[in-house]
Write a protein that holds these residues in place. Sequence first.
Motif, PDB file in Angstrom:
ATOM      1  N   ALA A   4       0.836  -1.209   0.000  1.00  0.00           N
ATOM      2  CA  ALA A   4       0.000   0.000   0.000  1.00  0.00           C
ATOM      3  C   ALA A   4       0.868   1.256   0.000  1.00  0.00           C
ATOM      4  O   ALA A   4       0.569   2.238  -0.686  1.00  0.00           O
ATOM      5  N   ALA A   5       1.955   1.219   0.770  1.00  0.00           N
ATOM      6  CA  ALA A   5       2.853   2.379   0.829  1.00  0.00           C
ATOM      7  C   ALA A   5       3.534   2.605  -0.516  1.00  0.00           C
ATOM      8  O   ALA A   5       3.698   3.753  -0.960  1.00  0.00           O
ATOM      9  N   GLN A   6       3.934   1.523  -1.178  1.00  0.00           N
ATOM     10  CA  GLN A   6       4.569   1.664  -2.479  1.00  0.00           C
ATOM     11  C   GLN A   6       3.587   2.173  -3.526  1.00  0.00           C
ATOM     12  O   GLN A   6       3.940   3.009  -4.372  1.00  0.00           O
ATOM     13  N   GLN A   7       2.351   1.685  -3.471  1.00  0.00           N
ATOM     14  CA  GLN A   7       1.342   2.184  -4.396  1.00  0.00           C
ATOM     15  C   GLN A   7       1.145   3.684  -4.235  1.00  0.00           C
ATOM     16  O   GLN A   7       1.043   4.417  -5.226  1.00  0.00           O
ATOM     17  N   GLN A   8       1.100   4.134  -2.984  1.00  0.00           N
ATOM     18  CA  GLN A   8       0.922   5.562  -2.743  1.00  0.00           C
ATOM     19  C   GLN A   8       2.123   6.353  -3.231  1.00  0.00           C
ATOM     20  O   GLN A   8       1.978   7.449  -3.782  1.00  0.00           O
TER      21      GLN A   8
END
Length: 219
Positions: free
Chosen positions: A15-19
């Motif tokens: 999720a952090a990488q997607q953001q």
Amino acid sequence: MERSKSLRAQQFFTAAQQQRIRDTVAKVEQDNRGEIVPLVIDRAGDYRSTSLTAAGLLAWAGLVLLLWWQPDWPAAQLAWRLPLVYAVLFGLGFAALELLPGLKRQLIPPAVLDKRVREHALALFMHYNLHTTRDHTGVLILISLFERRVRILADSGINARVAPEYWQQRVDDIVAGLHRQEACEALCQAIDQCHRLLAEHFPHNGGANPNELPDLILH
């Protein structure tokens, strides 16, 4: 691209990488008129025919071995045992290929994988209307996990200003990052490189600059 062995597109990035990717795209598009869409997909094709063909060959090979091992079976037993054995071996072979994508990929010629990804990238480019941006500055960065292929497509407005080798270098950079298990970093760097190109040739002119396309697509 080792992570593609076990992760699907929806889980390929945390999720952090997607953001982080979305933030990178949004930042890039603030000062130029380009539209960059990173897209990660499970596969460009299902290659069902490969599984069917390989499973059929495996089943026939199994029957040959069985007849060699049990040459004295009565004809009455062969009439029902052979179809049953064939069906079981076929089902096991088909299931194994569907559950082991790495094995299935080895059975598909690289040229076929390249062709499927190339055609699917073009279809996705059209599906997401990357060809309809105001200045024809849409850029699709496609990562296809099963095929282990990366493809970049750019619209005519950008391609008129840059050589094809530029996009191949961006592809090579992403592939290298994937092999290093640094997919997010490599993708963000490629997006930043696209930003430099777009900022040079399509700078923000001070008017409205709407975000016409999604900043990351996973499916």
